[in-house]
Design a protein around this motif. Structure first.
Motif, PDB file in Angstrom:
ATOM      1  N   GLU A 139     -12.840   9.662   7.236  1.00  0.00           N
ATOM      2  CA  GLU A 139     -12.005   9.025   6.230  1.00  0.00           C
ATOM      3  C   GLU A 139     -12.890   8.455   5.137  1.00  0.00           C
ATOM      4  O   GLU A 139     -13.984   7.952   5.410  1.00  0.00           O
ATOM      5  CB  GLU A 139     -11.180   7.905   6.866  1.00  0.00           C
ATOM      6  N   PRO A 140     -12.437   8.508   3.879  1.00  0.00           N
ATOM      7  CA  PRO A 140     -13.246   7.958   2.792  1.00  0.00           C
ATOM      8  C   PRO A 140     -13.337   6.439   2.915  1.00  0.00           C
ATOM      9  O   PRO A 140     -12.397   5.789   3.356  1.00  0.00           O
ATOM     10  CB  PRO A 140     -12.488   8.371   1.536  1.00  0.00           C
ATOM     11  N   TYR A 141     -14.468   5.912   2.544  1.00  0.00           N
ATOM     12  CA  TYR A 141     -14.663   4.469   2.582  1.00  0.00           C
ATOM     13  C   TYR A 141     -14.164   3.874   1.281  1.00  0.00           C
ATOM     14  O   TYR A 141     -14.419   4.383   0.203  1.00  0.00           O
ATOM     15  CB  TYR A 141     -16.139   4.129   2.767  1.00  0.00           C
ATOM     16  N   LEU A 173     -11.463   2.313  -1.594  1.00  0.00           N
ATOM     17  CA  LEU A 173     -10.348   2.882  -2.335  1.00  0.00           C
ATOM     18  C   LEU A 173     -10.859   3.908  -3.340  1.00  0.00           C
ATOM     19  O   LEU A 173     -12.022   3.900  -3.718  1.00  0.00           O
ATOM     20  CB  LEU A 173      -9.613   1.771  -3.084  1.00  0.00           C
ATOM     21  N   ALA A 174      -9.969   4.752  -3.795  1.00  0.00           N
ATOM     22  CA  ALA A 174     -10.323   5.716  -4.840  1.00  0.00           C
ATOM     23  C   ALA A 174     -10.654   4.948  -6.116  1.00  0.00           C
ATOM     24  O   ALA A 174     -10.092   3.884  -6.384  1.00  0.00           O
ATOM     25  CB  ALA A 174      -9.156   6.662  -5.082  1.00  0.00           C
ATOM     26  N   ARG A 175     -11.582   5.500  -6.869  1.00  0.00           N
ATOM     27  CA  ARG A 175     -11.968   4.826  -8.119  1.00  0.00           C
ATOM     28  C   ARG A 175     -10.804   4.816  -9.097  1.00  0.00           C
ATOM     29  O   ARG A 175     -10.167   5.839  -9.306  1.00  0.00           O
ATOM     30  CB  ARG A 175     -13.108   5.581  -8.786  1.00  0.00           C
ATOM     31  N   PRO A 176     -10.551   3.668  -9.699  1.00  0.00           N
ATOM     32  CA  PRO A 176      -9.491   3.627 -10.709  1.00  0.00           C
ATOM     33  C   PRO A 176      -9.972   4.313 -11.982  1.00  0.00           C
ATOM     34  O   PRO A 176     -11.172   4.373 -12.257  1.00  0.00           O
ATOM     35  CB  PRO A 176      -9.268   2.126 -10.937  1.00  0.00           C
TER      36      PRO A 176
END
Length: 111
Positions: A21-23, A25-28
């Motif tokens: 799983e990605p660490y 949050l996704a970059r805004p």
């Protein structure tokens, strides 16, 4: 339901994920700078004024709407005959699309 019932964790359901799983949050998306409609219209007008055949008078650029916003290029009588009118309108559209990616309209509150 048998003696196991619904209590506890069933044996065939894994307790951890086997996929990575990605660490975090996704970059805004980077925040757009805000400009007034008048500032955006001036930027468009300045870029268009560099095109050969740009009339020195009788042309207006209007920025309207909020976010998304758009622009309108209008030729008045003072502009005279403009043989490359369609080219100027196409350039206006290209410039507007570029600026829309960089800027949002800042609403100016009346005093």
């Amino acid at each position: 339901m048998g003696s196991r019932g619904t209590k506890g964790t069933p044996a065939d359901v894994p307790t951890t994920s086997e996929t990575e799983e990605p660490y975090g949050l996704a970059r805004p998306a980077p925040a757009k700078e805000k400009k007034t409609a008048e500032e955006l219209a001036a930027m468009i007008r300045q870029d268009l004024s560099k095109v050969d055949g740009w009339p020195e008078r009788g042309v207006s650029v209007t920025v309207y709407g909020l976010n998304p916003w758009n622009s309108l290029l209008a030729f008045g009588v003072d502009a005279g005959p403009v043989p490359n009118k369609v080219d100027l309108q196409n350039f206006c559209d290209i410039i507007t699309e570029r600026l829309k990616r960089l800027y949002d309209v800042r609403v100016v509150e009346p005093p």
